[in-house]
Write a protein that holds these residues in place. Structure first.
Motif, PDB file in Angstrom:
ATOM      1  N   GLN A  70       0.970  -0.718  -0.015  1.00 56.94           N
ATOM      2  CA  GLN A  70      -0.136  -0.104  -0.031  1.00 56.94           C
ATOM      3  C   GLN A  70       0.721   1.733   0.065  1.00 56.94           C
ATOM      4  OE1 GLN A  70      -3.067  -0.308   3.154  1.00 56.94           O
ATOM      5  NE2 GLN A  70      -0.848   0.546   4.706  1.00 56.94           N
ATOM      6  N   GLU A  71       1.838   1.285   0.170  1.00 57.51           N
ATOM      7  CA  GLU A  71       2.571   1.688   0.162  1.00 57.51           C
ATOM      8  C   GLU A  71       3.822   2.280  -0.676  1.00 57.51           C
ATOM      9  OE1 GLU A  71       5.358   1.372   3.495  1.00 57.51           O
ATOM     10  OE2 GLU A  71       4.150   2.435   5.096  1.00 57.51           O
ATOM     11  N   GLY A  72       3.905   1.052  -1.942  1.00 55.54           N
ATOM     12  CA  GLY A  72       4.523   1.777  -2.950  1.00 55.54           C
ATOM     13  C   GLY A  72       5.755   0.941  -3.169  1.00 55.54           C
ATOM     14  N   LYS A  73       5.202   0.781  -2.510  1.00 52.09           N
ATOM     15  CA  LYS A  73       7.777   0.284  -1.806  1.00 52.09           C
ATOM     16  C   LYS A  73       7.563  -1.751  -1.982  1.00 52.09           C
ATOM     17  CE  LYS A  73       8.779   2.769   1.595  1.00 52.09           C
ATOM     18  NZ  LYS A  73       9.185   3.039   3.588  1.00 52.09           N
ATOM     19  N   LEU A  74       6.620  -2.218  -2.567  1.00 51.39           N
ATOM     20  CA  LEU A  74       6.455  -3.465  -2.820  1.00 51.39           C
ATOM     21  C   LEU A  74       5.478  -3.632  -4.394  1.00 51.39           C
ATOM     22  CD1 LEU A  74       6.437  -5.818   0.144  1.00 51.39           C
ATOM     23  CD2 LEU A  74       8.827  -5.021  -1.854  1.00 51.39           C
ATOM     24  N   LYS A  75       5.334  -4.291  -5.038  1.00 49.76           N
ATOM     25  CA  LYS A  75       4.007  -4.482  -6.241  1.00 49.76           C
ATOM     26  C   LYS A  75       4.122  -6.147  -5.894  1.00 49.76           C
ATOM     27  CE  LYS A  75       4.528  -0.332  -8.963  1.00 49.76           C
ATOM     28  NZ  LYS A  75       5.769  -0.091  -7.690  1.00 49.76           N
ATOM     29  N   LEU A  76       2.342  -6.373  -6.097  1.00 49.92           N
ATOM     30  CA  LEU A  76       2.519  -7.834  -5.935  1.00 49.92           C
ATOM     31  C   LEU A  76       3.751  -8.485  -7.860  1.00 49.92           C
ATOM     32  CD1 LEU A  76      -1.241  -8.124  -5.049  1.00 49.92           C
ATOM     33  CD2 LEU A  76      -0.033  -8.492  -3.928  1.00 49.92           C
ATOM     34  N   ASP A  77       3.225  -8.007  -8.398  1.00 50.63           N
ATOM     35  CA  ASP A  77       3.925  -8.583  -9.825  1.00 50.63           C
ATOM     36  C   ASP A  77       5.485  -8.647  -9.645  1.00 50.63           C
ATOM     37  OD1 ASP A  77       1.408 -10.440  -9.699  1.00 50.63           O
ATOM     38  OD2 ASP A  77       0.845  -8.845 -11.164  1.00 50.63           O
ATOM     39  N   GLN A  78       5.963  -7.677  -8.839  1.00 55.92           N
ATOM     40  CA  GLN A  78       7.364  -7.316  -8.915  1.00 55.92           C
ATOM     41  C   GLN A  78       7.942  -8.457  -8.459  1.00 55.92           C
ATOM     42  OE1 GLN A  78       8.481  -3.980  -6.660  1.00 55.92           O
ATOM     43  NE2 GLN A  78      10.025  -3.582  -7.137  1.00 55.92           N
ATOM     44  N   PRO A  79       9.075  -8.578  -9.676  1.00 53.53           N
ATOM     45  CA  PRO A  79       9.900  -9.667  -9.191  1.00 53.53           C
ATOM     46  C   PRO A  79      11.147 -10.441  -8.256  1.00 53.53           C
ATOM     47  CG  PRO A  79      10.207  -9.064 -11.145  1.00 53.53           C
ATOM     48  CD  PRO A  79       9.330  -8.129 -10.496  1.00 53.53           C
ATOM     49  N   THR A 138       7.847 -13.522  -8.246  1.00 52.69           N
ATOM     50  CA  THR A 138       7.096 -12.177  -7.584  1.00 52.69           C
ATOM     51  C   THR A 138       6.440 -12.722  -6.147  1.00 52.69           C
ATOM     52  OG1 THR A 138       4.735 -12.933  -8.290  1.00 52.69           O
ATOM     53  CG2 THR A 138       6.357 -12.005 -10.152  1.00 52.69           C
ATOM     54  N   ILE A 139       6.667 -11.442  -5.754  1.00 52.66           N
ATOM     55  CA  ILE A 139       5.964 -11.074  -4.543  1.00 52.66           C
ATOM     56  C   ILE A 139       4.516 -11.673  -4.654  1.00 52.66           C
ATOM     57  CG2 ILE A 139       5.384  -9.655  -3.005  1.00 52.66           C
ATOM     58  CD1 ILE A 139       7.962  -9.163  -2.938  1.00 52.66           C
ATOM     59  N   ARG A 140       3.518 -12.628  -5.259  1.00 55.01           N
ATOM     60  CA  ARG A 140       2.285 -12.763  -5.261  1.00 55.01           C
ATOM     61  C   ARG A 140       2.602 -14.148  -5.259  1.00 55.01           C
ATOM     62  NH1 ARG A 140      -2.649 -11.581  -7.923  1.00 55.01           N
ATOM     63  NH2 ARG A 140      -2.224  -9.810  -9.014  1.00 55.01           N
ATOM     64  N   HIS A 141       3.949 -14.423  -5.741  1.00 58.77           N
ATOM     65  CA  HIS A 141       4.348 -16.087  -6.057  1.00 58.77           C
ATOM     66  C   HIS A 141       4.620 -16.248  -4.057  1.00 58.77           C
ATOM     67  CE1 HIS A 141       5.119 -15.984 -10.343  1.00 58.77           C
ATOM     68  NE2 HIS A 141       4.164 -16.010 -10.123  1.00 58.77           N
ATOM     69  N   LEU A 142       5.173 -15.292  -3.730  1.00 61.01           N
ATOM     70  CA  LEU A 142       5.797 -15.768  -1.846  1.00 61.01           C
ATOM     71  C   LEU A 142       4.450 -15.765  -1.292  1.00 61.01           C
ATOM     72  CD1 LEU A 142       8.894 -13.630  -1.747  1.00 61.01           C
ATOM     73  CD2 LEU A 142       8.199 -16.115  -2.493  1.00 61.01           C
ATOM     74  N   LEU A 143       3.548 -14.798  -1.552  1.00 59.74           N
ATOM     75  CA  LEU A 143       2.140 -14.723  -0.281  1.00 59.74           C
ATOM     76  C   LEU A 143       1.349 -15.643  -0.979  1.00 59.74           C
ATOM     77  CD1 LEU A 143       1.214 -10.789  -1.346  1.00 59.74           C
ATOM     78  CD2 LEU A 143       2.542 -11.121   1.089  1.00 59.74           C
ATOM     79  N   THR A 144       1.998 -16.972  -1.781  1.00 62.57           N
ATOM     80  CA  THR A 144       0.378 -17.304  -2.433  1.00 62.57           C
ATOM     81  C   THR A 144       1.387 -19.075  -2.056  1.00 62.57           C
ATOM     82  OG1 THR A 144       0.671 -17.309  -4.584  1.00 62.57           O
ATOM     83  CG2 THR A 144      -1.044 -15.982  -3.792  1.00 62.57           C
ATOM     84  N   THR A 158      -6.429  -2.554   0.897  1.00 61.77           N
ATOM     85  CA  THR A 158      -5.377  -2.930   1.093  1.00 61.77           C
ATOM     86  C   THR A 158      -6.222  -4.233   1.521  1.00 61.77           C
ATOM     87  OG1 THR A 158      -4.489  -1.205   0.932  1.00 61.77           O
ATOM     88  CG2 THR A 158      -3.313  -3.747   1.894  1.00 61.77           C
ATOM     89  N   VAL A 159      -6.927  -4.498   2.835  1.00 58.46           N
ATOM     90  CA  VAL A 159      -7.429  -5.390   3.350  1.00 58.46           C
ATOM     91  C   VAL A 159      -7.975  -6.539   2.298  1.00 58.46           C
ATOM     92  CG1 VAL A 159      -9.138  -6.524   5.604  1.00 58.46           C
ATOM     93  CG2 VAL A 159      -6.746  -4.602   5.411  1.00 58.46           C
ATOM     94  N   LYS A 160      -9.098  -5.993   1.823  1.00 59.84           N
ATOM     95  CA  LYS A 160      -9.483  -6.301   0.934  1.00 59.84           C
ATOM     96  C   LYS A 160      -8.835  -7.256  -0.294  1.00 59.84           C
ATOM     97  CE  LYS A 160     -13.609  -5.532  -2.585  1.00 59.84           C
ATOM     98  NZ  LYS A 160     -14.792  -4.853  -2.925  1.00 59.84           N
ATOM     99  N   LEU A 161      -7.381  -6.969  -0.541  1.00 58.97           N
ATOM    100  CA  LEU A 161      -6.560  -7.637  -1.645  1.00 58.97           C
ATOM    101  C   LEU A 161      -5.694  -8.945  -1.127  1.00 58.97           C
ATOM    102  CD1 LEU A 161      -5.378  -6.750  -4.204  1.00 58.97           C
ATOM    103  CD2 LEU A 161      -3.325  -5.892  -3.685  1.00 58.97           C
ATOM    104  N   ALA A 162      -5.702  -8.397   0.109  1.00 57.24           N
ATOM    105  CA  ALA A 162      -5.225  -9.285   0.966  1.00 57.24           C
ATOM    106  C   ALA A 162      -5.849 -10.128   1.348  1.00 57.24           C
ATOM    107  CB  ALA A 162      -4.280  -8.484   2.493  1.00 57.24           C
ATOM    108  N   LEU A 163      -7.170 -10.487   1.062  1.00 56.75           N
ATOM    109  CA  LEU A 163      -7.852 -11.349   1.468  1.00 56.75           C
ATOM    110  C   LEU A 163      -8.854 -11.891   0.285  1.00 56.75           C
ATOM    111  CD1 LEU A 163     -10.124 -10.109   5.149  1.00 56.75           C
ATOM    112  CD2 LEU A 163      -7.767 -11.770   4.682  1.00 56.75           C
ATOM    113  N   SER A 164      -8.587 -11.351  -0.658  1.00 55.43           N
ATOM    114  CA  SER A 164      -9.148 -11.878  -2.021  1.00 55.43           C
ATOM    115  C   SER A 164      -8.289 -12.914  -2.595  1.00 55.43           C
ATOM    116  CB  SER A 164      -8.696 -10.705  -3.045  1.00 55.43           C
ATOM    117  OG  SER A 164      -7.227 -10.196  -4.069  1.00 55.43           O
ATOM    118  N   ASN A 165      -8.517 -14.044  -3.841  1.00 51.50           N
ATOM    119  CA  ASN A 165      -8.122 -15.130  -4.227  1.00 51.50           C
ATOM    120  C   ASN A 165      -6.857 -14.337  -5.556  1.00 51.50           C
ATOM    121  OD1 ASN A 165      -6.938 -17.264  -5.454  1.00 51.50           O
ATOM    122  ND2 ASN A 165      -8.777 -17.543  -7.013  1.00 51.50           N
ATOM    123  N   LEU A 166      -5.287 -14.287  -4.750  1.00 54.50           N
ATOM    124  CA  LEU A 166      -3.987 -13.688  -5.610  1.00 54.50           C
ATOM    125  C   LEU A 166      -3.540 -14.803  -5.641  1.00 54.50           C
ATOM    126  CD1 LEU A 166      -2.540 -11.869  -1.798  1.00 54.50           C
ATOM    127  CD2 LEU A 166      -4.151 -10.999  -3.985  1.00 54.50           C
TER     128      LEU A 166
END
Length: 422
Positions: free
Chosen positions: A106-115, A146-152, A328-336
């Motif tokens: 949410q602070e723009g320091k990470l992006k979900l699909d950033q390597p 990516t960040i998404r891959h680590l989260l999921t 941000t919470v809505k995104l975190a609790l969505s299917n990533l």
């Protein structure tokens, strides 16, 4: 032998799957649920299934109700288990680590699909196993992690305690557990989170990033990404940006000596015998960890973990303090999960695997028959702990207990039957 076994059990999710709650039950209904839950917890202690157990149940945005039974150990003089007792939550650390990452999103320091190689250059050029079941032979990966891959857990990383073949053995050889280990096993472990992440990057992946769900050390690697992106050591970032603002004052990487009296004993089931594996007074959590791992590193209480769930349920704020924006919470609790990826490897005893995955936790995309509502998010711990929120039914649940293996008893299913009624 037992201590070594715990090392290889640390990262497993525990005894879990969900069921259907009443929306806004009457006071009589709530009382009946609590009475049934109390009877269940009492039965677990009376039957010797657990020395002590605590549950926190919350409805809507109200403070939780606590139900408990037994003591922190089998010692008759041990303190009673209660809302502020301390338990090893192991993999229930993962959603907290994921929430820390979402702060940076949410602070723009990470992006979900950033390597992640933007933060850990060692991951720039990865390789994928040709035949994971038989060989470490590999070929170049065509996609970055990516960040998404680590989260999921779709990064292609694995765990040394899951699966067969040469990869888990290679993780073991390199000390890539992602958790506390006994003194002997610790000799092989990297001494910093940076060294851990860099060493992970030397090992081939189970699958092309973004193509398979495999439970893994992804959230441990994410801890290193967090500290690079934030410029703050990972554990300090979690403490200052999540735990302290949320008033989670009994959630620790290292348990203070002054609080040792609140620490539970960890048990291990050898057949039909429950034996102490680590006492509260002798716990390794009284000493700083070699590395603060984001996948299994925390001790917490039922009261504290409910505060974390309540923050998520209330859209990112608690008691007037906001740590995440509602979007941000809505995104975190969505299917990533990446397109086309499904959770087919159920590492929990859930009778029905969750179809989706959010930020560090499983996500049910549809109502479960006689079970939880669509949108239920949560995760579990290797020693039996349970935590989830069911937004559809406005319910949140935390259960604290400490014994291995978590599947010894159907605790999760039993709790669900007690608190969810038609």
């Amino acid at each position: 032998m037992l201590t070594t076994l715990v090392v290889f059990l640390l990262a497993f999710g525990a005894n879990q799957a969900p069921a259907r709650a009443m929306t806004g039950p009457s006071a009589a209904g709530k009382n009946a649920q609590l009475q049934a839950l109390q009877a269940l917890l009492d039965s677990y202690v009376a039957a010797g299934k657990a020395a002590g157990i605590v549950a926190a149940i919350g409805q809507d945005d109200a403070p939780p109700t606590f139900v408990s039974a037994g003591r922190l150990s089998d010692d008759p003089a041990a303190p009673a288990a209660g809302p502020d007792s301390l338990w090893r939550i192991y993999s229930m650390t993962k959603p907290i680590t994921a929430a820390a990452a979402m702060i940076l999103v949410q602070e723009g320091k990470l992006k979900l699909d950033q390597p992640i190689s933007d933060f850990i250059p060692a991951f720039k050029t990865m390789r994928v196993l040709d035949a994971p079941a038989t060989s470490l032979a590999s070929h170049p990966a065509t996609h970055p992690i990516t960040i998404r891959h680590l989260l999921t857990h779709t990064s292609g990383l694995g765990y040394q305690i899951i699966g067969t073949g040469p990869l888990p053995r290679e993780y073991q050889r390199l000390g890539l557990l992602g958790g506390r280990a006994d003194a002997e096993a610790s000799k092989a472990q990297p001494k910093t989170l940076e060294a851990f992440a860099n060493r992970v990057a030397t090992v081939p992946l189970l699958a092309e990033p973004g193509t398979e769900w495999n439970y893994s050390i992804s959230l441990d690697v994410l801890g290193r990404v967090i500290e690079v992106a934030s410029g703050v050591p990972f554990d300090r970032f979690v403490d200052t940006r999540l735990l302290k603002p949320l008033g989670m004052n009994s959630t620790y990487w290292t348990v203070p000596r002054a609080d040792v009296g609140r620490m539970s004993t960890l048990y291990f089931w050898q057949g039909d015998h429950r034996v102490p594996l680590e006492t509260g007074a002798g716990t390794d959590w009284l000493h700083p960890p070699l590395v603060p791992y984001g996948g299994a590193g925390l001790v917490s209480s039922a009261r504290d973990y409910d505060r974390f769930l309540r923050m998520l349920a209330e859209g990112g704020s608690l008691d007037g303090v906001r740590v995440l924006k509602p979007e941000t919470v809505k995104l975190a609790l969505s299917n990533l999960l990446p397109p086309g990826v499904h959770v087919v490897n159920n590492v929990t005893p859930a009778p029905l695997v969750a179809e989706g995955f959010g930020a560090g936790g499983s996500l049910y995309l549809n109502d479960v028959p006689d079970g939880v509502g669509a949108g239920t998010f949560g995760w579990f711990g290797a020693a039996g702990t349970v935590a989830f929120i069911d937004p559809k039914n406005k319910t949140r649940v935390t259960v604290m207990v400490n014994y291995f293996p978590a599947r010894k008893w159907p605790l999760y299913s039993d709790v669900i039957k007690s608190i969810y009624s038609k």
